[in-house]
Design an enzyme around this catalytic site. Sequence first.
Site, PDB file in Angstrom:
ATOM      1  N   ASP A   1     -72.703  25.942 -36.916  1.00 56.88           N
ATOM      2  CA  ASP A   1     -72.585  26.586 -35.600  1.00 56.88           C
ATOM      3  C   ASP A   1     -72.419  25.499 -34.535  1.00 56.88           C
ATOM      4  O   ASP A   1     -73.365  25.167 -33.828  1.00 56.88           O
ATOM      5  CB  ASP A   1     -73.854  27.381 -35.265  1.00 56.88           C
TER       6      ASP A   1
ATOM      7  N   ARG B   1     -75.084  21.744 -33.255  1.00 64.49           N
ATOM      8  CA  ARG B   1     -75.985  21.124 -34.225  1.00 64.49           C
ATOM      9  C   ARG B   1     -75.866  19.611 -34.318  1.00 64.49           C
ATOM     10  O   ARG B   1     -76.838  18.957 -34.640  1.00 64.49           O
ATOM     11  CB  ARG B   1     -75.746  21.705 -35.622  1.00 64.49           C
TER      12      ARG B   1
ATOM     13  N   ARG C   1     -73.649  32.059 -24.169  1.00 64.74           N
ATOM     14  CA  ARG C   1     -72.831  31.777 -25.360  1.00 64.74           C
ATOM     15  C   ARG C   1     -71.526  32.576 -25.311  1.00 64.74           C
ATOM     16  O   ARG C   1     -70.616  32.326 -26.099  1.00 64.74           O
ATOM     17  CB  ARG C   1     -73.602  32.111 -26.634  1.00 64.74           C
TER      18      ARG C   1
ATOM     19  N   LYS D   1     -67.266  35.545 -33.777  1.00 64.67           N
ATOM     20  CA  LYS D   1     -68.494  36.319 -34.006  1.00 64.67           C
ATOM     21  C   LYS D   1     -68.919  37.003 -32.717  1.00 64.67           C
ATOM     22  O   LYS D   1     -68.496  36.575 -31.647  1.00 64.67           O
ATOM     23  CB  LYS D   1     -69.596  35.414 -34.542  1.00 64.67           C
ATOM     24  N   HIS D   2     -69.707  38.128 -32.713  1.00 64.05           N
ATOM     25  CA  HIS D   2     -70.306  38.762 -33.885  1.00 64.05           C
ATOM     26  C   HIS D   2     -69.756  40.176 -33.946  1.00 64.05           C
ATOM     27  O   HIS D   2     -70.104  40.985 -33.099  1.00 64.05           O
ATOM     28  CB  HIS D   2     -71.828  38.823 -33.739  1.00 64.05           C
TER      29      HIS D   2
ATOM     30  N   HIS E   1     -82.506  38.282 -34.098  1.00 62.74           N
ATOM     31  CA  HIS E   1     -83.378  37.337 -34.797  1.00 62.74           C
ATOM     32  C   HIS E   1     -84.787  37.915 -34.910  1.00 62.74           C
ATOM     33  O   HIS E   1     -85.560  37.529 -35.766  1.00 62.74           O
ATOM     34  CB  HIS E   1     -83.462  35.997 -34.062  1.00 62.74           C
TER      35      HIS E   1
ATOM     36  N   ASP F   1     -73.679  37.398 -40.592  1.00 66.17           N
ATOM     37  CA  ASP F   1     -74.609  36.531 -39.868  1.00 66.17           C
ATOM     38  C   ASP F   1     -75.747  36.245 -40.850  1.00 66.17           C
ATOM     39  O   ASP F   1     -75.826  36.846 -41.934  1.00 66.17           O
ATOM     40  CB  ASP F   1     -75.108  37.242 -38.596  1.00 66.17           C
TER      41      ASP F   1
END
Length: 626
Positions: free
Chosen positions: A108, A116, A176, A206-207, A219, A302
């Site tokens: 990601d 990352r 985002r 995504k998503h 999450h 996901d």
Amino acid sequence: MWKPFCALGLLAGLVRAFDLDGYVANMTLEEKVGQVLVPDFRNWQNATASGATGFTVMNDEVAGIIKKFKFGGVILFAENVVETEQTTRLMADFQAASPNIPLILCIDQEGGIVRRLATGTNFPGNMGLGATRSTSMAQGVGKVIGEELGVLGININLAPVSDVNYNPANPVIGVRSFGSDQHLVADMAVAYKNGVQEAGVASCAKHFPGHGDTNTDSHTGLPLINHTVAQHQKDLYPFRQLIANNIDMIMTAHIQIPAFSNDTAPNIIDGTPTILPATLSRKILTSLLREQLGFKGVTITDALDMAAIQEFFGWQNATWMCLAAGADIALMPPRATSMSTVSNLENAFNTVLEAVNDGRINITELDQKVKRILNLKMTYKIWQPDTQVTPISLDKQIKKALNTVGNKEHRRFEAKVADAAVTLLRNNHQTLPFKVDKRSTVAAFTPFSYQLDAVNVSMSSMRSTKYVKLIGTYFYQQNFTSAMKTLVDQATHVIIGSYIVVQDAAVNGGVLDPSLNDASHWDSVTPFKIMEYARAQSKPTVIMSLRNPYDASSYLDAGNQSADALVVLYDYLGYKSGIMQGPMIPAGLRYIFGELKQANGKLPVDVYKLGTNNTQILFPFGYSAQ
Ligand SMILES: *[C@@H]1O[C@H](CO)[C@@H](O)[C@H](O)[C@H]1NC(C)=O
Ligand SMILES: *[C@@H]1O[C@H](CO)[C@@H](O)[C@H](O)[C@H]1NC(C)=O
Ligand SMILES: *[C@@H]1O[C@H](CO)[C@@H](O)[C@H](O)[C@H]1NC(C)=O
Ligand SMILES: *[C@@H]1O[C@H](CO)[C@@H](O)[C@H](O)[C@H]1NC(C)=O
Ligand SMILES: *[C@@H]1O[C@H](CO)[C@@H](O)[C@H](O)[C@H]1NC(C)=O
Ligand SMILES: *[C@@H]1O[C@H](CO)[C@@H](O)[C@H](O)[C@H]1NC(C)=O
Ligand SMILES: *[C@@H]1O[C@H](CO)[C@@H](O)[C@H](O)[C@H]1NC(C)=O
Ligand SMILES: *[C@@H]1O[C@H](CO)[C@@H](O)[C@H](O)[C@H]1NC(C)=O
Ligand SMILES: *[C@@H]1O[C@H](CO)[C@@H](O)[C@H](O)[C@H]1NC(C)=O
Ligand SMILES: *[C@@H]1O[C@H](CO)[C@@H](O)[C@H](O)[C@H]1NC(C)=O
């Protein structure tokens, strides 16, 4: 329109002379099942260590697991990619563990708050890019990110986020997203993915079918979007455009959407029939995505360990359910973090195997999934089954990576994009630029200490502020204190950072109620009180919005007077571990102190007046006070 992917597509056409159907027909069922599973090895505990730690260097245990199950790929996390040389070696070692069919290595690396690589170029993130309104910058950002991933050996970027963020209470997408307008989102997402592809790396939107109007984070819970089919077209629009422009992959959302599917399965909490989220819904992944929208690329779920899936349907069952629904890749099936938990992966693998054997997963469809995955691997030269390839030496690759990842040219472009994203919403009485000299004292208040450090490092490196005295503090979970008052008293100029994930303070007639217990609303009431205190002393004061631009609505007082100066930055990253983590605080300060002459960003969302249930617009989409 320029389509950089045409050349690659043509080449890929030639490669297709390879007999993929025959190849897949020759694969064992176990090899096919391996291809559709992409686990993570984020942390690992070997036999002699006392706890699982970030997995940065290949060991025989993990290499053995990859060889045994012949997985289709691995997803990387920050724990895996801490340093350029280390990452290059780890990626090479992952591939060495999968000699027959090389691995998908995905990550990601969205840019902005979700990225990352510790040593990579970060960029302002999608909403900042949306504020620039520049598709050429979006393409440039995608290309730089793609180049940095590619040179490390990472072959898929799980980006761009293509959700339309029109719900200010969305806790997980927010900055985002490119913005609240589906056309802006589509244009920017297509440009970004063209850039990634141009760098020879695959791109994943995504998503699906849209995460923009949720107020639950998948999450931590199972979100439901109760739109009509007509309303949901706004969310689908960017995906339609991306499909028309050959997006390689699409990632599914863990969201219930009754407009598209009311199919249920008993949940594992109390057995109640529960509407299947998109990730597990055949109506959404097969009827809508494949049959209606005509998507021919690879579908990936996901992460299956997120609460929306794990707590409601079980991690293990979800692994076969998502594949039966139409996903090609089950991402992050039950995790192994040591040899004693490899049975988790074994169970997930066997669950899929059994589902194929008893017909819950159609074997013809499994073959189609594998073909799509292998096709993608051939298109991006991850796998070149019919070509003699002389790989470049690891040493050369490392050298190339060190020269590419986060290099000066990329950093310069990052700063340029950041400057273009800075958005000015208020500048009453020509408060900005701050006119400072050696006798000035600037008081800075930020939510977190690392943002104050970013202000400090930026100010000490700018010509106009090098010799200016900086005082300040951070206010994370703090009331407005007398120590803060003292800092304002001592200052000639005041900078206040704002970070409100979702506005939860009670409002009174459309403005924050300052009589609130400020400790539990430290994120909104404390900066508001600092602002009011500084204004009472007529000190030039600026609010820097560091996360969602919706913050702007919190700085109105009862007389409808807002902050005198309000600058929106879309990014809260600061200075940490000796590294400037994000480019937006430096860019904001360049504008505040006049080194950047214009704030050319335009608001990419509507900002509503507090307490109006998003019915009264305060700052409209496209607004700038520049
Ligand atoms: C499939 O296996 C057969 C028998 O081993 C072999 O002759 C054939 O070339 C293989 N086909 C492909 C496409 O690999
Ligand atoms: C096991 O992990 C420890 C701590 O991370 C490390 O020092 C050691 O070298 C590892 N041993 C093996 C065999 O990988
Ligand atoms: C969705 O909204 C409709 C009315 O607009 C309502 O009848 C229905 O119960 C809602 N569905 C869910 C699952 O909340
Ligand atoms: C799901 O049920 C709702 C009523 O609750 C209905 O409006 C909707 O059309 C149904 N969805 C489908 C795909 O049939
Ligand atoms: C898997 O689903 C079945 C029903 O389809 C259920 O009986 C079983 O408890 C589930 N297992 C887990 C581990 O969630
Ligand atoms: C399996 O999928 C194929 C291709 O979509 C279809 O033709 C076939 O009918 C399916 N088989 C079953 C048992 O559903
Ligand atoms: C700024 O950085 C310097 C040098 O590290 C430090 O001495 C000073 O306390 C910092 N100022 C603030 C306000 O954090
Ligand atoms: C913050 O202020 C509230 C009253 O506004 C008070 O109840 C609370 O104790 C204060 N907390 C701290 C940590 O000072
Ligand atoms: C405050 O501003 C809003 C729009 O920005 C306007 O609709 C409203 O009438 C104003 N209220 C007062 C008291 O001036
Ligand atoms: C806002 O909407 C919610 C739910 O639709 C409703 O309960 C609430 O009364 C509304 N508030 C105002 C101020 O209109």
